[in-house]
Design an enzyme around this catalytic site. Structure first.
Site, PDB file in Angstrom:
ATOM      1  N   HIS A 147       0.847  -1.187   0.000  1.00  0.00           N
ATOM      2  CA  HIS A 147       0.000   0.000   0.000  1.00  0.00           C
ATOM      3  C   HIS A 147       0.891   1.248   0.000  1.00  0.00           C
ATOM      4  O   HIS A 147       2.111   1.172   0.076  1.00  0.00           O
ATOM      5  CB  HIS A 147      -0.981   0.018   1.183  1.00  0.00           C
ATOM      6  CG  HIS A 147      -0.414   0.415   2.503  1.00  0.00           C
ATOM      7  ND1 HIS A 147      -1.162   1.020   3.497  1.00  0.00           N
ATOM      8  CD2 HIS A 147       0.836   0.269   3.022  1.00  0.00           C
ATOM      9  CE1 HIS A 147      -0.411   1.236   4.549  1.00  0.00           C
ATOM     10  NE2 HIS A 147       0.796   0.807   4.306  1.00  0.00           N
TER      11      HIS A 147
ATOM     12  N   CYS B 139       5.727   6.615   4.458  1.00  0.00           N
ATOM     13  CA  CYS B 139       4.551   5.832   4.032  1.00  0.00           C
ATOM     14  C   CYS B 139       3.987   6.332   2.703  1.00  0.00           C
ATOM     15  O   CYS B 139       3.142   5.673   2.106  1.00  0.00           O
ATOM     16  CB  CYS B 139       3.452   5.886   5.088  1.00  0.00           C
ATOM     17  SG  CYS B 139       3.936   5.133   6.640  1.00  0.00           S
TER      18      CYS B 139
ATOM     19  N   HIS C 121       5.055   0.381  -0.367  1.00  0.00           N
ATOM     20  CA  HIS C 121       5.769  -0.469   0.581  1.00  0.00           C
ATOM     21  C   HIS C 121       4.745  -1.496   1.043  1.00  0.00           C
ATOM     22  O   HIS C 121       3.651  -1.574   0.456  1.00  0.00           O
ATOM     23  CB  HIS C 121       6.352   0.352   1.746  1.00  0.00           C
ATOM     24  CG  HIS C 121       5.331   0.967   2.623  1.00  0.00           C
ATOM     25  ND1 HIS C 121       4.612   2.089   2.266  1.00  0.00           N
ATOM     26  CD2 HIS C 121       4.851   0.620   3.844  1.00  0.00           C
ATOM     27  CE1 HIS C 121       3.761   2.407   3.222  1.00  0.00           C
ATOM     28  NE2 HIS C 121       3.882   1.520   4.189  1.00  0.00           N
TER      29      HIS C 121
ATOM     30  N   HIS D 103       3.336  -4.738   4.155  1.00  0.00           N
ATOM     31  CA  HIS D 103       3.298  -5.277   5.519  1.00  0.00           C
ATOM     32  C   HIS D 103       2.786  -6.719   5.526  1.00  0.00           C
ATOM     33  O   HIS D 103       2.040  -7.124   4.640  1.00  0.00           O
ATOM     34  CB  HIS D 103       2.365  -4.431   6.406  1.00  0.00           C
ATOM     35  CG  HIS D 103       2.772  -3.010   6.552  1.00  0.00           C
ATOM     36  ND1 HIS D 103       3.866  -2.629   7.289  1.00  0.00           N
ATOM     37  CD2 HIS D 103       2.252  -1.850   6.058  1.00  0.00           C
ATOM     38  CE1 HIS D 103       3.991  -1.311   7.248  1.00  0.00           C
ATOM     39  NE2 HIS D 103       3.031  -0.814   6.497  1.00  0.00           N
TER      40      HIS D 103
ATOM     41  N   ASP E 268      -4.838 -10.674   0.397  1.00  0.00           N
ATOM     42  CA  ASP E 268      -3.513 -11.289   0.473  1.00  0.00           C
ATOM     43  C   ASP E 268      -2.772 -11.171  -0.862  1.00  0.00           C
ATOM     44  O   ASP E 268      -3.308 -11.518  -1.922  1.00  0.00           O
ATOM     45  CB  ASP E 268      -3.658 -12.766   0.852  1.00  0.00           C
ATOM     46  CG  ASP E 268      -2.312 -13.387   1.184  1.00  0.00           C
ATOM     47  OD1 ASP E 268      -1.448 -12.701   1.757  1.00  0.00           O
ATOM     48  OD2 ASP E 268      -2.124 -14.575   0.845  1.00  0.00           O
ATOM     49  N   HIS E 269      -1.515 -10.714  -0.780  1.00  0.00           N
ATOM     50  CA  HIS E 269      -0.680 -10.527  -1.962  1.00  0.00           C
ATOM     51  C   HIS E 269      -1.314  -9.561  -2.955  1.00  0.00           C
ATOM     52  O   HIS E 269      -1.184  -9.712  -4.164  1.00  0.00           O
ATOM     53  CB  HIS E 269      -0.319 -11.868  -2.609  1.00  0.00           C
ATOM     54  CG  HIS E 269       0.740 -12.611  -1.834  1.00  0.00           C
ATOM     55  ND1 HIS E 269       0.482 -13.180  -0.617  1.00  0.00           N
ATOM     56  CD2 HIS E 269       2.054 -12.855  -2.085  1.00  0.00           C
ATOM     57  CE1 HIS E 269       1.594 -13.747  -0.151  1.00  0.00           C
ATOM     58  NE2 HIS E 269       2.557 -13.561  -1.017  1.00  0.00           N
TER      59      HIS E 269
ATOM     60  N   GLU F  23      -0.718  -3.803  11.844  1.00  0.00           N
ATOM     61  CA  GLU F  23       0.060  -3.460  10.643  1.00  0.00           C
ATOM     62  C   GLU F  23       1.516  -3.872  10.847  1.00  0.00           C
ATOM     63  O   GLU F  23       2.183  -4.349   9.931  1.00  0.00           O
ATOM     64  CB  GLU F  23      -0.043  -1.961  10.385  1.00  0.00           C
ATOM     65  CG  GLU F  23       0.525  -1.550   9.047  1.00  0.00           C
ATOM     66  CD  GLU F  23       0.440  -0.046   8.829  1.00  0.00           C
ATOM     67  OE1 GLU F  23      -0.323   0.386   7.968  1.00  0.00           O
ATOM     68  OE2 GLU F  23       1.142   0.706   9.532  1.00  0.00           O
TER      69      GLU F  23
END
Lengths: 138, 138, 138, 138, 138, 138
Positions: D14, D33, D39, D41, D79-80, D126
């Protein structure tokens, strides 16, 4: 209303010893925590604030600001210190986990109130097996 | 040959301070770890031994015995103590994580040798971000 | 008012199987948890009590006493046991995480009430991915 | 009434960037950010539901069903993925932890309501140092 | 000789995609890791060095210096970055955990060699379920 | 050469009891682990393989394949089972952590050898305080 939590930590020495009592009474109540030469812990501190979500940022609070407040006013003053001797806001207090958590609440409250959110709780781990949580009030 | 590890822990105070140096030099080298009033940690200790598997028990070592040895000769002597002042086997040693790990190795070695296995390593966490591992030898 | 939590643990076997149902129905509802030959878990138990802080000790409760109560009346009776067969206070109960947590609450309540604090919650982890929390009441 | 929690996880990319603002303003508010190239998480998600215990099963909710609902309607979609670009239920939202948690609540609510229990909270980590908790409502 | 480890971390985006291959082949080999819009992780990095213990300090290496080296030359360049696009020392490399670990080794080696110790290993966790360890060499 | 590790887990029941011995001898050696009605654990399994990095993929091994092998041939056969009664490859073995780790090595070895890498170690946690590591050989 949403709750957001920041974890910080500090490493400190302390002892639990009531000077009004004999060594025997201190040992009976506090056990090995009353060792006159101190012992210490890696403390983990979780500060939770609550607020509404700002539509421009998606933030309830800017965690960079929250982290800076916690470090400046609390953990920088506790880290690598003796909780009985070195910390102005702990003077005269038995440094039990309960009292450290309540003192942290009092230190942080004015700074959190100056942000657009409310202090909800202080959660303080003395070890991975023991922690206290304080929500303010008497 | 199989390796088996037992985790124990202790909470202790210490400071890193070389009395041959000035306060300035100590602060330059050790930073906040040289605070004269001490600080402390929750230490996690991992003792690894190696041996062959006994066909009657499926054990390479009886972990109840190993745990009792570690607690009796090491962690009971370190827990809720001051590593600079209170621990006979740390006398005269700077209580860095390295030196504590090496001292623990020396204390445990004769007791592990008396079991049917060998001491393989001492792994000592001072914080979750810092640990040392010692395998004996110079 | 402050909340303080003590973590204890126990390792136990159990199965989830309703004898009023067929094996097929049990398998449909409980899946592999209904294995007739049992399976087991490392349970982590968090007991939270609330109280006010004693000004002589800084304690809301003496954690040595709280830990001794939990171990004596609960975890010593559950550790290395079969939750379906071996535990008097689980007799006749399906040993789901929910029912184990509620049974632990009932066992602890009179002993916590005898201290100068109140039982607030029982939090029980069956695995790191599954836990229940019980606050008393129906 | 008992509370039961299931942990699931997802790994996602994100950035936090408000297109109404200059790059400078974005950098001032969101810092690193706001990196234009993203980047990411490893997110940990805890979904807590509350209900009464069924006497036939000992369950307040069947965790296999709860896990399947969370994975099907939420984590398989996150996810991913890129939280700014790839997720239908995040369209038009700043993917702050707060907004992701609230969006997850809205996605799950109808499916949890169809079970015999109530959605109590969404807790979203996060990082291990930052998490939010949402209980519904405004 | 003793081994000492410092943990640092960074949060980054990446994708695994070989431009010499079709999308189908990339999906077959890399699965959801080949998502064109990226995904990301919280990486945990453990750097282990070995050396002898200095008798004046009790240190094998000063962890403040080691931490500063890791952050300056490695994690500050990886944190909140895209491993495919933003990192000079990753240019032209598939950002698999293996390749990131090897690239970190190469970046750190000259700086560790300038200290009075040797680089022993790079351990890099992509998730809590997956990690690689590299000890140098081919 | 690089080392890569995949973590999997299983929950199982077992007891440590040597039928050649009296109950008293079993209790003396195995303590509460010899409870006739079983007990159980959440086991965490770390499988480490070593290999060189493929220049097309950046992989030493495809973790999806490695995970599938571990689950198919090992953890699916151990999860929610009784290690004394239910597992073909544990027949006749005392289910100590040592023996379970060695049995897992033997099960995995042919499948890992069929990949382009080598099995390096099996690390098996019975609890967070006890684990064994096996590298093959006698």
């Amino acid at each position: 209303m949403i709750y957001i939590t920041r974890k910080e930590h500090f490493n400190a020495a302390h002892k639990l010893y009531n000077p009004k009592w004999s060594d025997e009474k201190n040992n009976e109540v506090f056990g090995k925590c009353s060792n006159p030469n101190w012992h210490g812990h890696n403390y983990n501190l979780y500060v939770t604030v609550k607020g509404s979500v700002n539509s421009d940022t998606g933030y309830s609070v800017n965690l960079k600001e929250l982290s800076l407040i916690i470090r400046t006013y609390v953990t920088d003053k506790l880290d690598h210190k003796n909780l009985n001797l070195d910390v102005p806001f702990m003077q005269g207090l038995m440094p039990s986990t309960e009292n450290v958590a309540i003192a942290i609440w009092k230190e942080l409250l004015p700074y959190i109130n100056a942000l657009d959110c409310q202090l909800h709780s202080i959660k303080l781990y003395e070890t991975e097996n023991n922690y206290v949580e304080y929500f303010g009030g008497e």
